[in-house]
Design an enzyme around this catalytic site. Structure first.
Site, PDB file in Angstrom:
ATOM      1  N   PRO A   2       0.738  -0.823  -0.168  1.00 54.01           N
ATOM      2  CA  PRO A   2      -0.120   0.114  -0.025  1.00 54.01           C
ATOM      3  C   PRO A   2       1.050   1.265   0.071  1.00 54.01           C
ATOM      4  O   PRO A   2       1.808   1.460   0.469  1.00 54.01           O
ATOM      5  CB  PRO A   2      -0.786  -0.526   1.006  1.00 54.01           C
ATOM      6  CG  PRO A   2      -0.732  -1.783   1.540  1.00 54.01           C
ATOM      7  CD  PRO A   2       0.247  -2.102   0.974  1.00 54.01           C
ATOM      8  N   GLU A   3       0.308   2.531  -0.735  1.00 57.54           N
ATOM      9  CA  GLU A   3       1.658   3.235  -1.011  1.00 57.54           C
ATOM     10  C   GLU A   3       0.026   4.571  -0.734  1.00 57.54           C
ATOM     11  O   GLU A   3      -0.855   4.541   0.068  1.00 57.54           O
ATOM     12  CB  GLU A   3       1.869   3.861  -2.377  1.00 57.54           C
ATOM     13  CG  GLU A   3       2.350   2.173  -2.297  1.00 57.54           C
ATOM     14  CD  GLU A   3       3.417   2.825  -4.242  1.00 57.54           C
ATOM     15  OE1 GLU A   3       3.198   3.821  -4.464  1.00 57.54           O
ATOM     16  OE2 GLU A   3       3.915   1.551  -4.563  1.00 57.54           O
ATOM     17  N   LYS A  58       2.559   6.860   4.436  1.00 56.63           N
ATOM     18  CA  LYS A  58       2.239   5.491   4.501  1.00 56.63           C
ATOM     19  C   LYS A  58       1.595   5.212   6.228  1.00 56.63           C
ATOM     20  O   LYS A  58       1.238   3.991   6.207  1.00 56.63           O
ATOM     21  CB  LYS A  58       2.832   4.607   3.539  1.00 56.63           C
ATOM     22  CG  LYS A  58       3.754   5.142   2.274  1.00 56.63           C
ATOM     23  CD  LYS A  58       4.388   3.800   1.536  1.00 56.63           C
ATOM     24  CE  LYS A  58       5.422   4.399   0.647  1.00 56.63           C
ATOM     25  NZ  LYS A  58       6.581   3.569   0.518  1.00 56.63           N
ATOM     26  N   ARG A 262      15.046  -2.181  -6.761  1.00 54.50           N
ATOM     27  CA  ARG A 262      13.287  -2.767  -7.037  1.00 54.50           C
ATOM     28  C   ARG A 262      13.596  -2.714  -8.930  1.00 54.50           C
ATOM     29  O   ARG A 262      13.462  -1.714  -9.266  1.00 54.50           O
ATOM     30  CB  ARG A 262      12.306  -1.031  -6.288  1.00 54.50           C
ATOM     31  CG  ARG A 262      12.652  -0.842  -4.865  1.00 54.50           C
ATOM     32  CD  ARG A 262      12.439  -1.651  -4.257  1.00 54.50           C
ATOM     33  NE  ARG A 262      10.773  -1.691  -4.200  1.00 54.50           N
ATOM     34  CZ  ARG A 262      10.093  -0.738  -3.462  1.00 54.50           C
ATOM     35  NH1 ARG A 262      10.645  -0.029  -3.005  1.00 54.50           N
ATOM     36  NH2 ARG A 262       8.505  -1.324  -3.437  1.00 54.50           N
TER      37      ARG A 262
END
Ligand SMILES: [Zn+2]
Length: 272
Positions: A2-3, A58, A262
């Site tokens: 979740p961002e 976040k 990433r």
């Protein structure tokens, strides 16, 4: 993971459903995410009233009152979820009973963190940069210049992921912001013109607002809203998760590479 748009959606749901309610009971099946022993957590939280719920980057900050004000600070990390239901869910780690419903805290990957504290600013949530949704253009450009002077060789994708620079952006939205602003994720921040910096800011605002309106991105099982529903923004992704697929703008195949560990996808023709 979740961002900002996903956490914002969850926080809006929680506010609607839990604001002003009293936590009547707590059931702890796994205390791995907690910063205090389960017995302490249970004792402190039971009978506390939820006075405010908000998002910082976040992080979810739940303001509670029982005699005095204290806080639950939550970071969902990879797969933390809050599901509001009539009963306890099968894989619930911590259940909070409120009048007529349970707030189920689930976490398949077990990386989420919950801090019970008297001062939320002393948790990692107090040490992050300005919120990506709230930051003004002036503040963004000033911060960008400071970071570009200090770390001119840093790649722009890496900067966007740094929560000390601005908070809330993760791997999905960093990739989408750079596609929309037509900037190669490997560009060194010291080389970006003021127009390019401004374009990043505008793309960031546009994408975050649209993603919130679509209740976030459910790329896999990890993110659900508090009713267990997936978000809808995955339908609008231009690059994230689309390696080797065609660029929606020019038709060329998108490329993918690991940047700072990433996976990053972009279009070599559209992003310079
Ligand atoms: Zn393209």
């Amino acid at each position: 993971m979740p961002e900002l748009p996903e956490v914002e959606t969850i926080v809006r749901n929680l506010k609607e459903n839990l604001g002003g309610k009293i936590i009547r009971a707590v059931k702890i099946n796994s205390s791995r995410s907690l910063n205090v022993p389960p017995a302490v957590f249970k004792k402190k939280i039971s009978r506390a009233k939820i006075v405010q719920i908000r998002r910082v980057g976040k992080y979810i900050i739940i303001h509670l009152i029982k005699g005095k004000v204290f806080y639950l600070v939550v970071h969902l990390r990879m797969s933390g979820q809050f599901i509001i239901a009539a009963g306890l869910k099968e894989k619930v780690r911590i259940g909070f009973y409120l009048k007529n419903c349970w707030l189920n805290f689930l976490d398949a990957r077990n990386f989420a963190r919950i801090w019970l504290v008297n001062d939320w600013k002393k948790t990692p949530a107090g040490r992050i940069g300005p919120d990506a949704l709230k930051i003004t253009r002036k503040e963004f450009l000033e911060r960008f210049s400071i970071f570009a002077r200090r770390f001119p060789q840093k790649m722009v994708k890496v900067l966007l992921l740094e929560q000390e620079f601005i908070s809330g952006i993760g791997n999905i939205y960093a990739a989408e912001i750079l596609f929309l602003s037509r900037i190669n994720p490997k560009r060194k921040i010291g080389s970006l013109t003021s127009i390019e910096q401004k374009n990043i800011f505008l793309a960031m605002k546009k994408i975050l607002r649209k993603a919130i309106a679509r209740r976030g991105t459910s790329f896999d099982y990890a993110y659900r809203d508090t009713r267990g529903r997936p978000g809808d923004f995955q339908r609008y992704l231009n690059v994230y998760g689309r390696a080797q697929e065609q660029c929606r703008r020019c038709g060329r195949n998108l490329v993918s590479e690991k940047i700072a560990g990433r996976t990053t996808v972009w279009c070599r023709r559209c992003q310079n």
